[in-house]
Design an enzyme around this catalytic site. Structure first.
Site, short mmCIF file in Angstrom:
data_model
loop_
_atom_site.label_atom_id
_atom_site.label_comp_id
_atom_site.label_asym_id
_atom_site.label_seq_id
_atom_site.Cartn_x
_atom_site.Cartn_y
_atom_site.Cartn_z
N PRO A 23 -28.43 -43.14 24.44
CA PRO A 23 -28.99 -42.18 23.49
C PRO A 23 -27.87 -41.59 22.65
CG PRO A 23 -28.89 -41.23 25.68
CD PRO A 23 -28.46 -42.65 25.82
N MET A 24 -28.01 -41.64 21.32
CA MET A 24 -26.95 -41.14 20.43
C MET A 24 -27.60 -40.33 19.32
SD MET A 24 -24.59 -44.59 20.23
CE MET A 24 -25.98 -45.71 20.05
N VAL A 25 -27.21 -39.08 19.20
CA VAL A 25 -27.79 -38.20 18.19
C VAL A 25 -27.56 -38.77 16.79
CG1 VAL A 25 -27.66 -35.89 17.15
CG2 VAL A 25 -27.50 -36.16 19.63
N CYS A 136 -24.50 -34.05 27.89
CA CYS A 136 -23.91 -33.68 26.60
C CYS A 136 -22.82 -32.63 26.80
CB CYS A 136 -24.98 -33.15 25.66
SG CYS A 136 -24.33 -32.69 24.03
N LYS A 175 -29.35 -38.48 33.04
CA LYS A 175 -28.03 -38.95 32.62
C LYS A 175 -27.04 -37.81 32.85
CE LYS A 175 -25.61 -41.20 28.77
NZ LYS A 175 -24.47 -40.30 28.54
N ASN A 236 -21.77 -45.73 32.57
CA ASN A 236 -21.46 -45.45 31.17
C ASN A 236 -19.98 -45.05 31.08
OD1 ASN A 236 -22.40 -42.90 28.76
ND2 ASN A 236 -21.76 -44.99 28.41
N ASN A 238 -15.99 -46.73 29.14
CA ASN A 238 -15.02 -47.84 29.13
C ASN A 238 -15.65 -49.18 28.78
OD1 ASN A 238 -13.35 -45.84 30.10
ND2 ASN A 238 -13.13 -46.70 32.15
N ALA A 260 -22.25 -46.89 24.21
CA ALA A 260 -22.51 -46.02 23.06
C ALA A 260 -21.56 -46.41 21.92
CB ALA A 260 -22.32 -44.55 23.45
N GLU A 261 -20.31 -45.98 21.99
CA GLU A 261 -19.37 -46.23 20.90
C GLU A 261 -19.10 -47.72 20.72
OE1 GLU A 261 -15.40 -44.10 19.08
OE2 GLU A 261 -16.54 -43.22 20.71
#
Length: 503
Positions: A23-25, A136, A175, A236, A238, A260-261
């Site tokens: 999940p990414m804002v 978060c 999470k 989540n 690395n 994510a990234e």
């Protein structure tokens, strides 16, 4: 159909998903999720949804959830956080790209059990699970008291998860971030499992590890949690390429890996490919044409995809920042593609990528966030972001945000010595009005002028003048006779007129 739990939920509802998009804002919107699913993602989360807003605002629900239902976007988890809630969703398994079953989960942020459950009830028919965001670490989460800043409030979290587990028709997942101490992290995970959490995503960093101080994630923490609980665990942190995914599963024993990234810089990460940037940029823009989203989301995605190329062609970076339409963004992306093809044509045999990159800049590849310089800690405490910027000489080099402001207004200056000095209000300390008769700010002046029935032309307050005008107007009005002193009234012809009209 009974609600599935634990490993049965993971294997049957989620199809045993191993490759997960985080999940990414403002970044895991429908268009990006569909792109990621085309390239190996088996499960996606919505952006975090604000629980209170989701409950009270029908338009927010429509824009962030109900309008984004898509059969290809399954499975999906909706994410919620402590006090807030964000994201879109759709219910149950459905046909996906190729032979994959696609699943959908929502993530909410919340810190009130009742609000969390109310929001989840409104979303449950459009997703496969509801995720409580306890990870978060940003300042907005600290101010709102949600996300990772709830990790010490175990009683509250137990009540939230227990109530949601009892009331919802879909599973509840969480999470989290880790504590520095592995044993405390394990106890935390067991508490969430006992309360009713059916799947746990563990980000192997503490809430203090963010921005330039992120550092590597601890897979040891994740491995300890996986051994301690009897529910599926996602890892989540690395994850920059498919080798990292495989190594993480092997080292920690988790059921799946979330990116994510890494996903933002290479959506084909889970395929094990590093295609040309324009291949994925063009594909994403085509999806956005069918599934529109805010222009800021599209711009942010292209900044990530073209990150390394924009370090070479910086003029186009400015163009991408300034364009105001989707067509304009697509035109800049096309120009970047042409520039890259020119760079490829000039490439010499045996030439290596510049800047220590693993691939040439036009290839999708990881971005490694630079850490703080040596000596960035004083007295054992991490320096603030501003201190790090000053250390890097930001007095002479403006921040990106200030550079954007200067592009819009070339005459703007950020020299503190040139900023106007404002005299302070005698009562509250805010800037006072330059022409205020009381030497106060407008708020304090209004109170004092009202109490004293005085005027302040500097603030446009005319209490005295208006009172005088009101009294003058009343004095000019003719006085009406008192009915008790006027005696019996003379009969008028009105009844006769009425009588004749009736006749």
């Amino acid at each position: 159909m009974p609600k599935l739990e634990g490993f049965e939920f993971w294997s049957r509802t989620l199809g045993g998903a191993r490759h997960v998009v985080a999940p990414m804002v403002d970044q895991s919107e429908l268009a990006w999720r569909l792109l990621s699913r085309r390239h190996g993602a088996q499960l996606c989360y919505t952006p975090m949804l604000h629980a209170q807003v989701f409950v009270r605002d029908a338009n927010y629900r429509k824009e962030n959830l109900y309008c984004e239902v898509c059969p290809e976007d399954r499975p999906l988890i909706v994410q919620v956080t402590g006090e807030f809630l964000w994201g879109p969703a759709a219910k149950g398994p459905g046909p996906g790209w190729g032979s994959w079953w696609l699943w959908r989960l929502f993530q909410f942020c919340a810190n009130d059990p009742e609000v969390f459950v109310q929001a989840a009830l409104l979303a449950q028919d459009h997703c496969d699970a509801i995720d409580l965001n306890l990870g978060c670490p940003q300042m907005i989460a600290k101010r709102g008291h949600y996300g990772a800043f709830l990790q010490e409030e175990w009683d509250l979290l137990q009540r939230m998860i227990l109530l949601a587990h009892e009331k919802l028709s879909v599973p509840v997942t969480c999470k989290i971030r880790v504590f520095p101490d592995i044993d405390k992290t394990v106890r935390y995970a067991r508490m969430l499992e006992k309360a009713g959490c059916q799947l746990l995503t563990v980000h192997g960093r503490t809430k203090e590890q963010k921005g330039p101080l992120s550092g590597p994630a601890s897979w040891e923490h994740i491995k300890a949690v996986r051994k301690a609980v009897a529910i599926p665990v996602f890892a989540n942190g690395n994850i920059q390429c498919l080798r990292d995914v495989e190594r993480c599963i092997q080292d920690t024993g988790v059921q799946g890996v979330m990116s994510a990234e890494g996903n933002l810089h290479n959506p084909a990460l889970f395929e094990g490919r590093s295609p040309a940037v324009w291949e994925l940029a063009d594909e994403y823009l085509a999806i956005v044409q069918r599934h529109p989203c805010p222009l800021s989301y599209v711009r942010a995605h292209l900044f990530k995809l073209w990150h390394h190329t924009l370090q070479v062609h910086q003029q186009l970076r400015e163009e991408l920042a300034k364009v105001k339409t989707l067509e304009g963004i697509a035109a800049v992306s096309q120009e970047l593609k042409l520039r890259c093809q020119e760079d490829m044509s000039r490439q010499k045999e045996g030439e290596k990528p510049a800047g220590g990159l693993p691939f040439f800049h036009w290839i999708c590849q990881p971005y490694f966030r630079p850490g703080p310089k040596e000596g960035s800690r004083e007295n054992g405490a991490a320096r603030s972001k501003r201190a790090l910027e000053e250390e890097e000489g930001s007095v002479d080099v403006l921040s990106k945000n200030k550079q954007k402001k200067q592009l819009r207004n070339p005459h703007k200056t950020f020299d503190p010595s040139l900023k106007p000095k404002y005299a302070k209000c005698d009562q509250c300390g805010n800037p006072k009005g330059n022409r205020c008769v009381f030497n106060l700010c407008r708020g304090c002046c209004k109170k004092q002028a009202s109490q004293e029935t005085a005027d302040c032309p500097g603030h446009g307050l005319l209490f005295k003048t208006k009172l005088e005008k009101s009294l003058a107007w009343k004095g000019a009005q003719p006085r009406l006779p008192d009915p008790q002193q006027a005696g019996p009234r003379e009969p008028t012809g009105f009844p006769e007129v009425v009588g004749s009209a009736l006749a």
